[in-house]
Design a protein around this motif. Structure first.
Motif, PDB file in Angstrom:
ATOM      1  N   GLY A   3      39.103  29.125  40.951  1.00 30.71           N
ATOM      2  CA  GLY A   3      39.911  29.596  39.821  1.00 30.71           C
ATOM      3  C   GLY A   3      39.234  29.325  38.491  1.00 30.71           C
ATOM      4  N   ARG A   4      38.644  28.118  38.347  1.00 28.38           N
ATOM      5  CA  ARG A   4      37.952  27.776  37.088  1.00 28.38           C
ATOM      6  C   ARG A   4      36.776  28.704  36.826  1.00 28.38           C
ATOM      7  NH1 ARG A   4      38.822  22.427  38.590  1.00 28.38           N
ATOM      8  NH2 ARG A   4      36.770  22.239  39.545  1.00 28.38           N
ATOM      9  N   LEU A   5      36.162  29.163  37.920  1.00 27.53           N
ATOM     10  CA  LEU A   5      34.993  30.045  37.780  1.00 27.53           C
ATOM     11  C   LEU A   5      35.397  31.486  37.497  1.00 27.53           C
ATOM     12  CD1 LEU A   5      32.888  28.604  40.713  1.00 27.53           C
ATOM     13  CD2 LEU A   5      32.243  28.543  38.301  1.00 27.53           C
ATOM     14  N   GLY A   6      36.681  31.761  37.555  1.00 26.76           N
ATOM     15  CA  GLY A   6      37.147  33.113  37.240  1.00 26.76           C
ATOM     16  C   GLY A   6      37.331  34.009  38.455  1.00 26.76           C
ATOM     17  N   LEU A   7      37.245  33.427  39.662  1.00 28.20           N
ATOM     18  CA  LEU A   7      37.540  34.227  40.843  1.00 28.20           C
ATOM     19  C   LEU A   7      39.053  34.302  41.002  1.00 28.20           C
ATOM     20  CD1 LEU A   7      34.634  32.799  41.425  1.00 28.20           C
ATOM     21  CD2 LEU A   7      34.989  33.701  43.710  1.00 28.20           C
ATOM     22  N   ARG A   8      39.502  35.321  41.720  1.00 27.27           N
ATOM     23  CA  ARG A   8      40.939  35.369  41.978  1.00 27.27           C
ATOM     24  C   ARG A   8      41.223  35.663  43.439  1.00 27.27           C
ATOM     25  NH1 ARG A   8      41.896  40.827  38.513  1.00 27.27           N
ATOM     26  NH2 ARG A   8      41.933  42.252  40.256  1.00 27.27           N
ATOM     27  N   LEU A   9      42.418  35.292  43.823  1.00 28.18           N
ATOM     28  CA  LEU A   9      42.789  35.373  45.239  1.00 28.18           C
ATOM     29  C   LEU A   9      43.019  36.826  45.637  1.00 28.18           C
ATOM     30  CD1 LEU A   9      43.632  33.904  47.864  1.00 28.18           C
ATOM     31  CD2 LEU A   9      45.952  33.795  46.921  1.00 28.18           C
ATOM     32  N   ASP A  10      42.248  37.287  46.644  1.00 31.50           N
ATOM     33  CA  ASP A  10      42.483  38.632  47.191  1.00 31.50           C
ATOM     34  C   ASP A  10      43.639  38.606  48.184  1.00 31.50           C
ATOM     35  OD1 ASP A  10      40.381  39.779  45.843  1.00 31.50           O
ATOM     36  OD2 ASP A  10      38.973  39.603  47.507  1.00 31.50           O
ATOM     37  N   GLY A  11      43.627  37.567  49.020  1.00 31.81           N
ATOM     38  CA  GLY A  11      44.663  37.495  50.044  1.00 31.81           C
ATOM     39  C   GLY A  11      44.351  36.402  51.053  1.00 31.81           C
TER      40      GLY A  11
ATOM     41  N   VAL B 108      35.274  37.690  42.781  1.00 30.25           N
ATOM     42  CA  VAL B 108      35.110  38.178  41.411  1.00 30.25           C
ATOM     43  C   VAL B 108      34.199  39.403  41.493  1.00 30.25           C
ATOM     44  CG1 VAL B 108      33.171  36.621  40.848  1.00 30.25           C
ATOM     45  CG2 VAL B 108      34.565  37.587  39.007  1.00 30.25           C
ATOM     46  N   LEU B 109      34.545  40.433  40.743  1.00 33.47           N
ATOM     47  CA  LEU B 109      33.747  41.655  40.726  1.00 33.47           C
ATOM     48  C   LEU B 109      32.760  41.597  39.556  1.00 33.47           C
ATOM     49  CD1 LEU B 109      36.589  44.243  41.456  1.00 33.47           C
ATOM     50  CD2 LEU B 109      35.174  42.942  43.068  1.00 33.47           C
ATOM     51  N   ALA B 110      31.691  42.331  39.660  1.00 36.00           N
ATOM     52  CA  ALA B 110      30.624  42.258  38.645  1.00 36.00           C
ATOM     53  C   ALA B 110      31.177  42.508  37.240  1.00 36.00           C
ATOM     54  CB  ALA B 110      29.525  43.262  38.974  1.00 36.00           C
ATOM     55  N   ASP B 111      32.024  43.527  37.100  1.00 35.60           N
ATOM     56  CA  ASP B 111      32.565  43.847  35.766  1.00 35.60           C
ATOM     57  C   ASP B 111      33.357  42.679  35.193  1.00 35.60           C
ATOM     58  OD1 ASP B 111      31.489  46.271  36.069  1.00 35.60           O
ATOM     59  OD2 ASP B 111      33.371  47.372  36.402  1.00 35.60           O
ATOM     60  N   GLU B 112      34.146  42.061  36.070  1.00 30.58           N
ATOM     61  CA  GLU B 112      34.970  40.923  35.637  1.00 30.58           C
ATOM     62  C   GLU B 112      34.072  39.754  35.242  1.00 30.58           C
ATOM     63  OE1 GLU B 112      38.518  41.992  38.863  1.00 30.58           O
ATOM     64  OE2 GLU B 112      37.101  40.381  39.286  1.00 30.58           O
ATOM     65  N   TRP B 113      33.054  39.518  36.046  1.00 30.84           N
ATOM     66  CA  TRP B 113      32.143  38.391  35.775  1.00 30.84           C
ATOM     67  C   TRP B 113      31.443  38.573  34.423  1.00 30.84           C
ATOM     68  CZ3 TRP B 113      31.545  33.684  37.612  1.00 30.84           C
ATOM     69  CH2 TRP B 113      30.391  32.969  37.258  1.00 30.84           C
ATOM     70  N   LEU B 114      30.957  39.785  34.202  1.00 28.30           N
ATOM     71  CA  LEU B 114      30.193  40.032  32.977  1.00 28.30           C
ATOM     72  C   LEU B 114      31.092  40.043  31.742  1.00 28.30           C
ATOM     73  CD1 LEU B 114      27.778  42.752  34.401  1.00 28.30           C
ATOM     74  CD2 LEU B 114      27.233  40.369  33.848  1.00 28.30           C
ATOM     75  N   ALA B 115      32.373  40.385  31.942  1.00 24.66           N
ATOM     76  CA  ALA B 115      33.303  40.439  30.810  1.00 24.66           C
ATOM     77  C   ALA B 115      33.860  39.069  30.442  1.00 24.66           C
ATOM     78  CB  ALA B 115      34.463  41.380  31.140  1.00 24.66           C
ATOM     79  N   ALA B 116      33.842  38.152  31.410  1.00 22.45           N
ATOM     80  CA  ALA B 116      34.480  36.849  31.182  1.00 22.45           C
ATOM     81  C   ALA B 116      33.546  35.911  30.434  1.00 22.45           C
ATOM     82  CB  ALA B 116      34.855  36.226  32.515  1.00 22.45           C
TER      83      ALA B 116
ATOM     84  N   GLY C 251      22.318  42.879  41.212  1.00 22.98           N
ATOM     85  CA  GLY C 251      23.266  43.988  41.261  1.00 22.98           C
ATOM     86  C   GLY C 251      24.411  43.798  42.234  1.00 22.98           C
ATOM     87  N   ILE C 252      24.700  42.547  42.564  1.00 17.01           N
ATOM     88  CA  ILE C 252      25.847  42.290  43.451  1.00 17.01           C
ATOM     89  C   ILE C 252      27.136  42.703  42.723  1.00 17.01           C
ATOM     90  CG2 ILE C 252      27.217  40.404  44.451  1.00 17.01           C
ATOM     91  CD1 ILE C 252      24.829  41.080  46.216  1.00 17.01           C
ATOM     92  N   GLN C 253      28.009  43.393  43.414  1.00 18.74           N
ATOM     93  CA  GLN C 253      29.238  43.911  42.812  1.00 18.74           C
ATOM     94  C   GLN C 253      30.451  43.042  43.122  1.00 18.74           C
ATOM     95  OE1 GLN C 253      29.497  46.683  40.737  1.00 18.74           O
ATOM     96  NE2 GLN C 253      27.290  46.348  40.776  1.00 18.74           N
ATOM     97  N   ARG C 254      30.389  42.353  44.255  1.00 16.15           N
ATOM     98  CA  ARG C 254      31.549  41.568  44.683  1.00 16.15           C
ATOM     99  C   ARG C 254      31.054  40.224  45.226  1.00 16.15           C
ATOM    100  NH1 ARG C 254      36.682  41.556  47.038  1.00 16.15           N
ATOM    101  NH2 ARG C 254      36.733  40.303  48.922  1.00 16.15           N
TER     102      ARG C 254
END
Ligand SMILES: CC(C)(COP(=O)(O)OP(=O)(O)OC[C@H]1O[C@@H](n2cnc3c(N)ncnc32)[C@H](O)[C@@H]1OP(=O)(O)O)[C@@H](O)C(=O)NCCC(=O)NCCS
Length: 190
Positions: free
Chosen positions: A145-153, A173-181, A125-128
């Motif tokens: 980047g290949r794994l689908g993470l993106r730069l926060d800052g 990467v957030l859980a929703d993004e991970w599961l959707a990708a 249940g990790i969200q971030r």
């Protein structure tokens, strides 16, 4: 005892303290290559310090606050992946990885990172999921980047480095993004 085959040649296994000798041999082959990019406390120089690094991760695993797994390529420990931190209550973890030069550029780290992120998100249940890297670490950023993470800052000039102060990039990467990708939906590897 437990191994997860990632490809025909690569297995992911727990990197327990009793593996310290293999871990030290891997660090000896990887030392120059990883030293600029990973915490100096990780790059052990002798057997007791190698065992101490793995024991710290074993303790974190036991207290649900981290963990480490090794990548065996054709039977040799060549690198690994870890939860540098893991907080199931907050729903946040940080992932890290390393690989020795002979095994770099073979696409073996990405599936291992994908596997532990998938576990963190789906089973815990990790969200971030965070990835922290020096802004100069081109390969690490490419992998994130290949794994689908993106730069926060960027945390500018966060701490001193050998060539001046380090700008630290925080990717996530957030859980929703991970599961959707598509990459997040399956631990399938190449
Ligand atoms: C960061 C690090 C782990 C990335 O390793 P990597 O081998 O580049 O990572 P991947 O598993 O994603 O492999 C991708 C590479 O394999 C290649 N590759 C070869 N066969 C492949 C396959 N079947 N599938 C996917 N990629 C493949 C890709 O082309 C790519 O190489 P390229 O960038 O030269 O084109 C490594 O550079 C490292 O250990 N660096 C030092 C320590 C470090 O920085 N750790 C991270 C701290 S934040």
């Amino acid at each position: 005892m437990f191994a997860l085959p990632l490809t025909e040649d690569v297995e992911l296994r727990p990197l327990d303290p009793w593996r310290a000798e293999e871990f030290l041999a891997n660090l000896d082959r990887a030392r120059e290559h990883i030293q600029p990019w990973v915490a100096s406390s990780f790059v052990a120089t002798d057997l007791p310090s190698a065992r101490a690094v793995l024991q710290r991760y074993a303790d974190r695993w036991a207290s649900d606050s981290g963990g480490i797994w090794g990548l065996w390529w054709r039977g040799t420990l060549v690198g690994g992946v870890m939860f540098v931190s893991f907080d199931a209550t907050l729903g946040v973890c940080e992932v890290g990885c390393w690989v020795e030069p002979a095994a770099q550029g073979r696409g073996i780290v990405a599936p291992a990172v994908r596997r532990i992120i998938d576990w963190a998100v789906r089973e815990r249940g990790i969200q971030r999921v965070e990835w922290r890297t020096s802004a100069d670490n081109t390969r690490s950023k490419a992998l994130a980047g290949r794994l689908g993470l993106r730069l926060d800052g960027t945390l500018r000039q966060l701490y001193p480095g050998p060539r001046g102060r380090i700008d630290l990039e925080v990717w996530s990467v957030l859980a929703d993004e991970w599961l959707a990708a598509p990459t997040g939906s399956s631990p399938t590897v190449h």
